[in-house]
Design an enzyme around this catalytic site. Sequence first.
Site, PDB file in Angstrom:
ATOM      1  N   HIS A  20       0.834  -1.203   0.000  1.00 10.56           N
ATOM      2  CA  HIS A  20       0.000   0.000   0.000  1.00 10.56           C
ATOM      3  C   HIS A  20       0.873   1.259   0.000  1.00 10.56           C
ATOM      4  CE1 HIS A  20      -3.584   2.420   1.090  1.00 10.56           C
ATOM      5  NE2 HIS A  20      -2.706   3.143   1.757  1.00 10.56           N
ATOM      6  N   GLU A  21       1.834   1.296   0.913  1.00  9.95           N
ATOM      7  CA  GLU A  21       2.695   2.479   1.013  1.00  9.95           C
ATOM      8  C   GLU A  21       3.579   2.622  -0.221  1.00  9.95           C
ATOM      9  OE1 GLU A  21       2.233   4.679   3.201  1.00  9.95           O
ATOM     10  OE2 GLU A  21       0.890   3.515   4.482  1.00  9.95           O
ATOM     11  N   HIS A  24       1.844   4.627  -2.866  1.00  5.91           N
ATOM     12  CA  HIS A  24       2.008   6.070  -2.647  1.00  5.91           C
ATOM     13  C   HIS A  24       3.395   6.519  -3.101  1.00  5.91           C
ATOM     14  CE1 HIS A  24      -1.750   6.376  -0.572  1.00  5.91           C
ATOM     15  NE2 HIS A  24      -1.375   5.666   0.475  1.00  5.91           N
TER      16      HIS A  24
END
Length: 342
Positions: A20-21, A24
């Site tokens: 997920h990170e 980003h």
Amino acid sequence: MTILTVILAIVAFGFLVIVHEFGHFMAAKAAGVRVLEFWVGMGPAIAHHNFGGTEFKLCILPFGGACVMDGEDSEEEAPGTLTGAPLGWRALILAAGALMNFLIGFVIILIILLPVSTTSTTVIESFADGFPSQGETMLMEGDQFLRIDGYRILLSADISTALSRGDDTNYDIVVKRNGEDVELKDVPLVVAEYDGQQRYGLNFTTEELTLVGKIKNAIFRSYDYARLVWISLGDLIAGKVGMNQMSGPVGVTDVLVQTAKSSMQSFFLLIAFISINLGVMNLLPLPALDGGRLLFVLIELIARRPVPRKYEGYIHFGGFAVLMLFMLYVTWQDIMRLVGGA
């Protein structure tokens, strides 16, 4: 074996957060936004290294992670900062974590499906002996399920899901029959003993899965997983399930451990479900979540000026505090269930 499965479950759960990170991170880099820090895990750092202007940290706690971008909580709209990025790029950066979770979930499902040669369809092949709901106003051989009580049917597994959610044993069903959509009212379907098994008495055709078919099947399964999350949220809001039935990282890890003991295929399908779950939850328009930040981007787009960063920061801080309290609550519930042997 138990220790290995626990480690595997913790690594798998941590992997989904890092994925997920990383979404980003990649979007920020593509937009020219400086990423100051990238954490793997949480808590004190046990190792770190600066690469490409980003401080990569390995932290002591295996759960969580973070992508810290320049200008996240600043009003300065300088080049290279998140607040200085164009609205479109900012929205993509905020959504990229959830999109990466969706992608990973889909890829896991597709990899599991690649060795599969055939699959059950949603077309009725035959009925078990003694099945009562047959006929022109009921079900017929060759009918393809399209909807059950409004629930869209994409895969054969959707049929049992839709039937299990019914308030009674009569259903409004839409089928495709001879190329036309036919609506059937109040079709009784109950679980009974057919051929020595407890089931609905429906037998479905099977089909060979081509590569295109496997990709399509993986897309449908990914959609189903996301839909189940929405359904669960709706049940929570409607009071059909209680807050005490929710789980946090401890409970999820325990389920992963138990699943890994029984079946590795089920384990990886659960990983895919959790990944898609994380994607959906993070896009909810709630403060402190990516969806909450996206909501402020939408407000800025409509109003043609941003909400003052100071007030946005207060809202996200308040949301973060509530989220942490909620996490403490569900973690406590998880621990009580484990201690109680539930």
